[in-house]
Write a protein that holds these residues in place. Structure first.
Motif, mmCIF file in Angstrom:
data_model
loop_
_atom_site.group_PDB
_atom_site.id
_atom_site.type_symbol
_atom_site.label_atom_id
_atom_site.label_comp_id
_atom_site.label_asym_id
_atom_site.label_seq_id
_atom_site.Cartn_x
_atom_site.Cartn_y
_atom_site.Cartn_z
ATOM 1 N N THR A 14 0.862 -1.181 0.000
ATOM 2 C CA THR A 14 0.000 0.000 0.000
ATOM 3 C C THR A 14 0.897 1.230 0.000
ATOM 4 O OG1 THR A 14 -1.788 -1.084 1.228
ATOM 5 C CG2 THR A 14 -1.743 1.323 1.244
ATOM 6 N N LEU A 15 0.743 2.065 -1.012
ATOM 7 C CA LEU A 15 1.480 3.318 -1.081
ATOM 8 C C LEU A 15 0.557 4.452 -0.661
ATOM 9 C CD1 LEU A 15 3.953 5.044 -1.897
ATOM 10 C CD2 LEU A 15 2.996 5.124 -4.220
ATOM 11 N N ILE A 16 0.926 5.155 0.390
ATOM 12 C CA ILE A 16 0.166 6.322 0.857
ATOM 13 C C ILE A 16 0.861 7.557 0.311
ATOM 14 C CG2 ILE A 16 -0.612 7.610 2.872
ATOM 15 C CD1 ILE A 16 -0.493 4.927 4.416
ATOM 16 N N GLU A 17 0.208 8.251 -0.593
ATOM 17 C CA GLU A 17 0.829 9.367 -1.310
ATOM 18 C C GLU A 17 -0.200 10.482 -1.536
ATOM 19 O OE1 GLU A 17 2.707 12.059 -2.817
ATOM 20 O OE2 GLU A 17 3.992 10.305 -2.527
ATOM 21 N N PRO A 18 0.030 11.669 -0.983
ATOM 22 C CA PRO A 18 -0.958 12.739 -1.133
ATOM 23 C C PRO A 18 -0.901 13.476 -2.468
ATOM 24 C CG PRO A 18 0.863 13.492 0.228
ATOM 25 C CD PRO A 18 1.113 12.030 -0.068
ATOM 26 N N ARG A 19 0.215 13.393 -3.178
ATOM 27 C CA ARG A 19 0.357 14.176 -4.399
ATOM 28 C C ARG A 19 -0.360 13.533 -5.575
ATOM 29 N NH1 ARG A 19 6.639 16.228 -3.733
ATOM 30 N NH2 ARG A 19 6.120 17.950 -2.317
ATOM 31 N N LEU A 37 9.714 20.247 -20.871
ATOM 32 C CA LEU A 37 10.085 19.074 -20.071
ATOM 33 C C LEU A 37 9.036 18.711 -19.025
ATOM 34 C CD1 LEU A 37 13.908 19.451 -19.284
ATOM 35 C CD2 LEU A 37 12.793 17.614 -20.557
ATOM 36 N N LEU A 38 8.190 19.650 -18.667
ATOM 37 C CA LEU A 38 7.186 19.395 -17.631
ATOM 38 C C LEU A 38 6.305 18.203 -17.969
ATOM 39 C CD1 LEU A 38 6.046 22.998 -16.619
ATOM 40 C CD2 LEU A 38 7.363 21.379 -15.257
ATOM 41 N N ASP A 39 5.996 18.035 -19.255
ATOM 42 C CA ASP A 39 5.122 16.931 -19.638
ATOM 43 C C ASP A 39 5.766 15.578 -19.369
ATOM 44 O OD1 ASP A 39 3.134 18.626 -20.454
ATOM 45 O OD2 ASP A 39 3.821 18.716 -22.534
ATOM 46 N N ARG A 40 7.095 15.529 -19.284
ATOM 47 C CA ARG A 40 7.787 14.275 -18.999
ATOM 48 C C ARG A 40 8.123 14.119 -17.524
ATOM 49 N NH1 ARG A 40 12.813 12.850 -21.717
ATOM 50 N NH2 ARG A 40 12.168 10.733 -21.220
ATOM 51 N N LEU A 41 8.409 15.219 -16.840
ATOM 52 C CA LEU A 41 8.835 15.085 -15.444
ATOM 53 C C LEU A 41 7.674 15.005 -14.459
ATOM 54 C CD1 LEU A 41 8.764 17.907 -13.502
ATOM 55 C CD2 LEU A 41 10.421 18.622 -15.198
ATOM 56 N N ILE A 99 -0.786 19.246 -9.208
ATOM 57 C CA ILE A 99 -0.083 19.391 -10.478
ATOM 58 C C ILE A 99 -0.224 20.812 -10.999
ATOM 59 C CG2 ILE A 99 -0.047 18.669 -12.908
ATOM 60 C CD1 ILE A 99 -0.918 15.897 -12.012
ATOM 61 N N ALA A 100 -1.409 21.381 -10.883
ATOM 62 C CA ALA A 100 -1.646 22.736 -11.377
ATOM 63 C C ALA A 100 -0.739 23.740 -10.676
ATOM 64 C CB ALA A 100 -3.116 23.108 -11.191
ATOM 65 N N ASP A 101 -0.560 23.600 -9.373
ATOM 66 C CA ASP A 101 0.314 24.515 -8.639
ATOM 67 C C ASP A 101 1.757 24.393 -9.121
ATOM 68 O OD1 ASP A 101 -1.802 25.429 -7.177
ATOM 69 O OD2 ASP A 101 -1.291 24.349 -5.335
ATOM 70 N N PHE A 102 2.213 23.162 -9.309
ATOM 71 C CA PHE A 102 3.587 22.955 -9.761
ATOM 72 C C PHE A 102 3.798 23.572 -11.139
ATOM 73 C CE2 PHE A 102 6.919 20.148 -11.655
ATOM 74 C CZ PHE A 102 7.955 20.520 -10.816
ATOM 75 N N ARG A 103 2.863 23.344 -12.037
ATOM 76 C CA ARG A 103 2.962 23.939 -13.371
ATOM 77 C C ARG A 103 2.949 25.465 -13.296
ATOM 78 N NH1 ARG A 103 2.590 20.996 -17.926
ATOM 79 N NH2 ARG A 103 1.932 18.812 -17.821
#
Length: 345
Positions: A14-19, A37-41, A99-103
């Motif tokens: 079980t992976l607990i991951e909030p992102r 590069l964002l589309d790949r990273l 994801i939106a915030d990171f972009r």
């Protein structure tokens, strides 16, 4: 992520991951000047596990055999591995789970670099040096400076690596001011325009980029204690608090390693072998303890043509030049391997 993938065929994982996705921060430096590069990273987790499950949540409490989530749900496990990593100033690492915030942060940094003519990067560690070189490689006409309190670039790894990087940085036309302790800076969490005070002088620039001070994110382990470095104290098998089956690895764990992706991969390799033995019923005390790397290892590409690396071939490390550095890291920034681990070819 790597631990979950490595154990997926052997255990009920079980992976607990909030992102919302995995953000490959190694490539985020170059993405400041190459936003494509964002589309790949930015890599979804949907292909990571074939047999296990992923719970999108944040762990609020970790104890022996049990993880309590933010919604109050309890997840039980025979073995619990905490790998909460570290925080860094944007745009190098995600500041939220979105994801939106990171972009958005990456787009803002890209626009700021495009508009600026004078740029100061504060910090001469690997992140600062790589960023300055990426900007200079993409925009040779811009004035780029590195300002740092350290007495050399990429300090604390190997003096031969620092000596190899200095002339290459100078050849790129990047000004380096060392031994300048920053005692006045508007912010440390994101790029900004204006000035700062360092070494008794005032510096002005169109853009100032903080690139220093990675901060460990301590996992919510009951009775956890932080060491002088701010990382979680662990025993020789990377267990905190005297627990028998709770492990901590990566930037958050004080196991003697530096906070680098190379160190994390080494720890994952050791812990995978250890947990596999434990699944078979072996007692942890009969297994080899984790020992930090004693030989230096770091790869520092400078843009897409220069760079230097120190490899763990001898006690003091073997120096490698631009060709090998670019081949090992600079050309791809570990993107292909990372995407493959997450199920994307």
């Amino acid at each position: 992520m790597r631990m979950a993938h490595g154990l997926d065929e052997l255990a009920d994982v079980t992976l607990i991951e909030p992102r919302e996705a995995f953000f490959h921060c190694v490539a985020a430096i170059r993405a400041v000047v190459q936003p494509a590069l964002l589309d790949r990273l930015i890599i979804p987790y949907d292909r990571l596990l074939r047999n296990g499950r992923i719970i999108k949540a944040r762990a609020e409490q970790i104890s022996e055999g049990c993880v309590v989530l933010g919604n109050g749900q309890t997840v039980e496990g025979d073995f619990i591995i905490a790998a909460t990593g570290s925080n860094y100033a944007r745009p190098f690492k995600a500041q939220s789970d979105s994801i939106a915030d990171f972009r958005s942060h990456q787009a803002a940094a890209h626009a700021a670099v495009e508009a600026a003519q004078t740029i100061i990067v504060v910090g001469a560690g690997p992140v600062g040096v790589e960023l300055a070189a990426e900007i200079k490689f993409a925009h040779p006409g811009k004035s780029i400076s590195i300002l740092a309190a350290s007495d050399d670039v990429v300090p604390g790894i190997a003096s031969k690596l620092s000596k190899a990087l200095r002339p290459q940085i100078a050849d790129m036309g990047i000004d380096v001011q060392l031994g300048a302790f920053v005692d006045g800076v508007d912010r440390t969490d994101a790029p900004f325009a204006g000035g700062l005070h360092a070494g008794g002088k005032t510096y002005e620039a169109d853009l100032i980029v903080p690139a220093f001070g990675a901060k460990p994110v301590l996992p919510p382990v009951e009775c956890a204690a932080a060491s002088a470095s701010g990382r979680l104290e662990v025993d020789q098998w990377m267990r905190p608090c005297g627990y028998q089956a709770v492990f901590a690895l990566g930037d958050a764990a004080d196991n003697g390693d530096p906070m680098t992706i190379v160190a994390v991969r080494r720890q994952v390799s050791w812990l995978l072998k250890t947990v596999k033995k434990l699944i078979d019923g072996t007692s942890v005390e009969t297994l080899p303890a984790y020992t930090r790397a004693t030989k230096p290892l770091l790869l520092v590409p400078l843009g897409q043509k220069k760079g230097a690396s120190i490899l763990p071939i001898s006690r003091s490390g073997c120096l490698a030049g631009p060709w090998l550095t670019q081949k090992a890291k600079g050309r791809d920034l570990f993107l292909t391997d990372t995407r493959k681990e997450l199920g994307y070819t």
